[in-house]
Design an enzyme around this catalytic site. Structure first.
Site, PDB file in Angstrom:
ATOM      1  N   HIS A 188       9.170 -10.384  17.032  1.00 52.43           N
ATOM      2  CA  HIS A 188       9.100  -9.395  15.939  1.00 52.43           C
ATOM      3  C   HIS A 188       9.587  -8.012  16.402  1.00 52.43           C
ATOM      4  CE1 HIS A 188       4.615  -9.137  17.283  1.00 52.43           C
ATOM      5  NE2 HIS A 188       5.311  -8.230  17.931  1.00 52.43           N
ATOM      6  N   HIS A 237       0.483  -2.747  16.502  1.00 52.08           N
ATOM      7  CA  HIS A 237       0.950  -1.946  17.636  1.00 52.08           C
ATOM      8  C   HIS A 237       0.425  -0.512  17.494  1.00 52.08           C
ATOM      9  CE1 HIS A 237       3.687  -5.336  17.123  1.00 52.08           C
ATOM     10  NE2 HIS A 237       3.945  -5.255  18.404  1.00 52.08           N
ATOM     11  N   HIS A 253       9.238 -10.151  27.884  1.00 53.77           N
ATOM     12  CA  HIS A 253       9.672  -8.756  27.878  1.00 53.77           C
ATOM     13  C   HIS A 253       8.638  -7.867  28.551  1.00 53.77           C
ATOM     14  CE1 HIS A 253       7.353  -9.017  24.069  1.00 53.77           C
ATOM     15  NE2 HIS A 253       7.483  -7.747  23.800  1.00 53.77           N
ATOM     16  N   GLU A 274       2.223 -11.734  24.408  1.00 55.49           N
ATOM     17  CA  GLU A 274       2.281 -11.958  22.951  1.00 55.49           C
ATOM     18  C   GLU A 274       2.455 -13.443  22.619  1.00 55.49           C
ATOM     19  OE1 GLU A 274       3.982  -7.710  21.247  1.00 55.49           O
ATOM     20  OE2 GLU A 274       5.269  -9.456  21.147  1.00 55.49           O
TER      21      GLU A 274
HETATM   22 FE   FE2 Z   1       4.780  -6.908  19.486  1.00 60.33          FE
END
Ligand code: FE2
Length: 283
Positions: free
Chosen positions: A12, A59, A193, A240
């Protein structure tokens, strides 16, 4: 009875939302990424789900570091789009399904998953970018959404195993809802990431591709991955991926991979996307 008819996983990445909003999907940089979602857009136009139970993480938009629920479920009629610093994304307000969401909250809590009930919440790119990737830029979203927000921001996040078991409970909860609804479960976030520190920009294609394969073939191996392995192999934000396991747990024992896509890089991350089908008899 409500039925789970399929599952989707997708990254996302916020920059994907910005590329859509700013009309840059055809540029040299972005076109290969959006090409990977063309099949899925046609698939979902055919499938026409009534509701998506969309697993994502906030977030620091709705929840600040002052209060972070591990698992939260959005029970509102609608969810406004969060302002993440550049104004809210120009996408439609997300319509909820309050009755189903309240049923799921009750069923999950009585099934020993202590969900935080959220009655008012803005939703950020974690939820809106996946909708944009699958539905494009409609006037109104053609589906209602029950958001499930997972803490993967501040240590300690839940384990992959706990997430998988929540998915299994979610399936029981959905199937105990009386109304005949076509429900999909989506798990978003990932893949490898890292956004900060000396390893910022880390991408591990071998880990990611193994993860994509095992989502269909051998999810038990993924359930057992500990936090430190995510951190080491997939970077600090690779955690995530535990959210994908909620979707996978909800889909049941047998799934069929209908579509798979992997692309590097998007912004500074690896993008992974799966569409998983369930056996006809369980629909
Ligand atoms: Fe995220």
């Amino acid at each position: 009875m409500a039925r789970i008819t399929g599952g989707v996983t997708t990254s996302h990445v916020p920059a994907i939302g910005a590329a859509i909003d700013q009309g840059k999907t055809d540029t040299e940089y972005w076109a290969p990424l959006f090409a990977g979602y063309e099949w899925s857009k046609k698939w979902i136009a055919n499938e026409k789900p009534d509701v998506i139970v969309l697993v994502y993480n906030d977030h620091a938009s709705a929840f600040s570091l002052e209060m972070i629920p591990t698992f939260a479920i959005g029970c509102a009629d609608e969810f406004p789009i969060a302002d993440e610093g550049f104004g809210p994304r120009p996408v439609p307000t997300v319509k909820g399904h309050a009755d189903l969401a309240c049923h799921l909250a009750q069923a999950l809590i009585l099934d020993e998953f202590d969900m935080t009930v959220i009655n008012q919440m803005a939703v950020d790119h974690g939820l809106t970018v996946p909708l944009s990737l699958l539905f494009g830029q409609p006037e109104e979203w053609p589906v209602r959404v029950v958001p499930i927000a997972v803490n993967v921001i501040q240590y300690p996040p839940p384990t992959g195993e706990r997430c998988f078991k929540l998915g299994q409970a979610l399936r029981r909860a959905i199937e105990s809802y009386d109304e005949d609804l076509n429900v999909q479960v989506w798990g978003t976030g990932g893949m490898s990431h890292q956004l900060q520190g000396p390893r910022a920009g880390l991408i591990n294609q071998e880990f990611d591709n193994n993860f994509l394969t095992k989502m269909a073939d051998d999810v038990d191996e993924l359930r057992a991955i500990p936090h430190l392995e995510y951190l080491r192999e997939a970077g600090s934000e690779g955690i995530e991926l535990v959210m994908w396991l909620i979707m996978r747990g909800a889909l049941g024992d047998t799934v069929s991979p209908l579509h798979r896509f992997y692309h590097v890089p998007a912004s500074n991350t690896a993008v992974g996307h799966l569409v998983l089908g369930v056996p006809e008899e369980s629909k």
